[in-house]
Design an enzyme around this catalytic site. Structure first.
Site, PDB file in Angstrom:
ATOM      1  N   GLY A 203       0.815  -1.220   0.000  1.00 56.00           N
ATOM      2  CA  GLY A 203       0.000   0.000   0.000  1.00 56.00           C
ATOM      3  C   GLY A 203       0.842   1.261   0.000  1.00 56.00           C
ATOM      4  N   CYS A 204       1.914   1.243   0.760  1.00 54.43           N
ATOM      5  CA  CYS A 204       2.783   2.426   0.848  1.00 54.43           C
ATOM      6  C   CYS A 204       3.531   2.661  -0.458  1.00 54.43           C
ATOM      7  CB  CYS A 204       3.749   2.287   2.020  1.00 54.43           C
ATOM      8  SG  CYS A 204       2.888   2.218   3.614  1.00 54.43           S
ATOM      9  N   THR A 205       3.928   1.595  -1.118  1.00 54.92           N
ATOM     10  CA  THR A 205       4.594   1.728  -2.407  1.00 54.92           C
ATOM     11  C   THR A 205       3.618   2.244  -3.451  1.00 54.92           C
ATOM     12  OG1 THR A 205       6.173  -0.007  -1.836  1.00 54.92           O
ATOM     13  CG2 THR A 205       5.905   0.493  -4.189  1.00 54.92           C
TER      14      THR A 205
ATOM     15  N   ALA B 105       3.112   6.005  -2.683  1.00 53.53           N
ATOM     16  CA  ALA B 105       4.296   6.802  -2.996  1.00 53.53           C
ATOM     17  C   ALA B 105       4.478   6.943  -4.511  1.00 53.53           C
ATOM     18  CB  ALA B 105       5.540   6.176  -2.368  1.00 53.53           C
TER      19      ALA B 105
END
Length: 158
Positions: free
Chosen positions: A49-51, A54
């Site tokens: 999710g963070c990738t 970002a």
């Protein structure tokens, strides 16, 4: 997910911070006064999710910057991890290290959450738009990373 009890509200002055970026240089919110800033909090570099989030900011950075916005990503990752994340994912905006989560707490982006049936305290994926005067223009907690930047751009008319 359960949000923090210290959530920010529009109109309130955004708390300042002094956090190292992926190069080790210390960044503050105050140094950006006069420009609108998007501060997004994410739990951990290199997670799916963070990738996604970002890279979505990366892919939309030109339009956000064209509208005058500065984008800052904040996570509890150490500086070295952020440097690796920025390099691997070709992220060209500052990633800030909030290892003690003090900034996340001050911004209401820390609290109890449940992931895969496990409940614990951690970063709540959040996005705060700060106006040029340093006041919270909008805030969103418990963000779904998929399509988030498109929804944000629509809300900001960018």
């Amino acid at each position: 997910m359960i949000a923090s009890s210290d959530e920010l509200e529009p109109g309130r002055e955004a708390p300042d911070f002094a956090l190292p970026d992926a190069t080790g240089a210390v960044r503050t919110l105050g140094e950006l006064r006069g420009r609108p800033v998007i501060v997004y909090f994410y739990p951990a570099a290199f997670t799916p999710g963070c990738t996604t989030e970002a890279c979505d900011f990366r892919d939309n950075l030109a339009s956000l910057q064209g509208a005058g916005y500065v984008v800052l990503g904040v996570s509890p990752d150490p500086v070295a991890r952020l440097a690796e994340f920025a390099d691997v994912e070709r992220l060209s905006f500052p990633l800030l290290s909030d290892e003690g989560a003090e900034t996340a707490r001050a911004w209401g982006a820390w609290g109890q959450k449940t992931v895969a049936g496990r409940t614990f305290d951690g970063v709540i994926r959040s996005t705060v738009v700060v106006d040029a005067d340093g006041r919270v223009a909008s805030v969103e907690y418990n963000v779904d990373p998929v399509g988030h930047v498109a929804r944000l751009r629509e809300r900001l008319a960018v």
